[in-house]
Write an enzyme that holds these catalytic residues in place. Structure first.
Site, PDB file in Angstrom:
ATOM      1  N   SER A  41     -23.340  -9.565  21.098  1.00  0.00           N
ATOM      2  CA  SER A  41     -23.840  -8.193  21.061  1.00  0.00           C
ATOM      3  C   SER A  41     -23.846  -7.684  22.493  1.00  0.00           C
ATOM      4  O   SER A  41     -23.851  -8.476  23.445  1.00  0.00           O
ATOM      5  CB  SER A  41     -25.271  -8.168  20.497  1.00  0.00           C
ATOM      6  OG  SER A  41     -25.906  -6.931  20.726  1.00  0.00           O
ATOM      7  N   TYR A  45     -34.275 -11.404  20.437  1.00  0.00           N
ATOM      8  CA  TYR A  45     -32.863 -11.225  20.075  1.00  0.00           C
ATOM      9  C   TYR A  45     -31.996 -11.183  21.328  1.00  0.00           C
ATOM     10  O   TYR A  45     -30.948 -11.833  21.403  1.00  0.00           O
ATOM     11  CB  TYR A  45     -32.726  -9.934  19.270  1.00  0.00           C
ATOM     12  CG  TYR A  45     -31.326  -9.566  18.867  1.00  0.00           C
ATOM     13  CD1 TYR A  45     -30.669 -10.251  17.839  1.00  0.00           C
ATOM     14  CD2 TYR A  45     -30.654  -8.502  19.478  1.00  0.00           C
ATOM     15  CE1 TYR A  45     -29.386  -9.890  17.445  1.00  0.00           C
ATOM     16  CE2 TYR A  45     -29.382  -8.136  19.082  1.00  0.00           C
ATOM     17  CZ  TYR A  45     -28.747  -8.831  18.075  1.00  0.00           C
ATOM     18  OH  TYR A  45     -27.469  -8.476  17.677  1.00  0.00           O
TER      19      TYR A  45
END
Length: 256
Positions: free
Chosen positions: A141, A154
């Site tokens: 990501s 995350y």
């Protein structure tokens, strides 16, 4: 899409929706047999139906359970033979301020977004090294390359995944295997849909306003599509990218 990967066997985790489903479809179009791994058998079967039963095999498993993951990978190997390509796509994000993020929250994010990809790589790498050909692509990501507020666990996990990618890539660089990551920005998936729900619930914005706020991080002013990420992944798996190793490719419209 030409059949540049004819006869290869690819394993895709999180293959029931979003980037995973798009990736499985594109790999099949490129000539791969694809083992579809994920928790939701109904969604995996939908992906399989879209690909075709001859090219797809459903192997349901929770990737954070090492025994279940190993069994799913072995079942795929029994169906289609040695594994040439691994796409570590399964992942999710939980949102909370750092001071409200517990140790259990952090461990859960690490287990899914970092430890499971590492375990899957351990399961498939020996065969790739023996055959001196293999491709591992980790779906990280932009959160693996920069910080975002309210998703610290995350962000930490995805930074770890990018680091793992770079380290393993150097270990296998001379052995016919490449290890890379793709780093999508905000992508039009269920994960973003949940983010939109959280924003609307906490701020009172409309859904369209929340989506626009997320899209604003992309200089192109839009959300990335799952298929854009999938096509980047297929390129990384092909012979044309054989010299690309240990990189984290942003698919984010220039955000980074």
């Amino acid at each position: 899409m030409t059949r540049t990967l004819e006869g290869r066997h690819a394993v895709v985790t999180g293959a029931g929706s979003g980037i995973g489903r798009a990736c499985a479809e594109r790999l099949a179009e490129a000539g791969c047999h694809v083992t579809l791994i994920g928790r939701h058998i109904g969604r995996l079967e939908e992906s399989s139906d879209r690909i075709g039963l001859e090219a797809a095999f459903v192997a349901p498993a929770d990737v954070t359970d090492p025994d279940a993951l190993a069994a799913a990978i072995e079942a795929g190997r029994d169906r289609f033979g040695p594994i040439d390509i691994l796409i570590n796509n399964a992942g999710t994000a939980t949102s909370a301020p750092f001071l409200k993020t517990s140790a259990d929250d952090l461990r859960a994010m690490l287990a899914l977004n970092l430890e499971a990809p590492a375990e899957a790589a351990r399961l498939v790498l020996p065969g790739m090294l023996t055959r001196r050909w293999g491709r591992i692509v980790n779906v990280a990501s932009t959160a693996g390359l920069k910080g975002y507020p309210y998703v610290s666990a995350y962000v930490a996990a995805k930074h770890g995944l990018v680091g793992l990618t770079r380290a393993v890539a150097l270990e296998v660089a001379a052995k016919g295997v490449t290890v890379n990551a793709v780093c999508p920005g905000f992508t039009d998936t269920e994960l973003v849909a949940r983010s939109v729900e959280a924003i609307t619930g906490k701020t009172g914005r409309t859904g369209d306003e929340a989506r626009a706020a997320l899209a604003a991080s992309n200089p192109q002013g839009r959300l990335i599509t799952p298929d854009e990420v999938a096509q980047t992944i297929v390129w990384l798996c092909g012979d044309g990218a054989s010299g690309v190793n240990g990189v984290a490719v942003p698919v984010a419209g220039g955000e980074l």
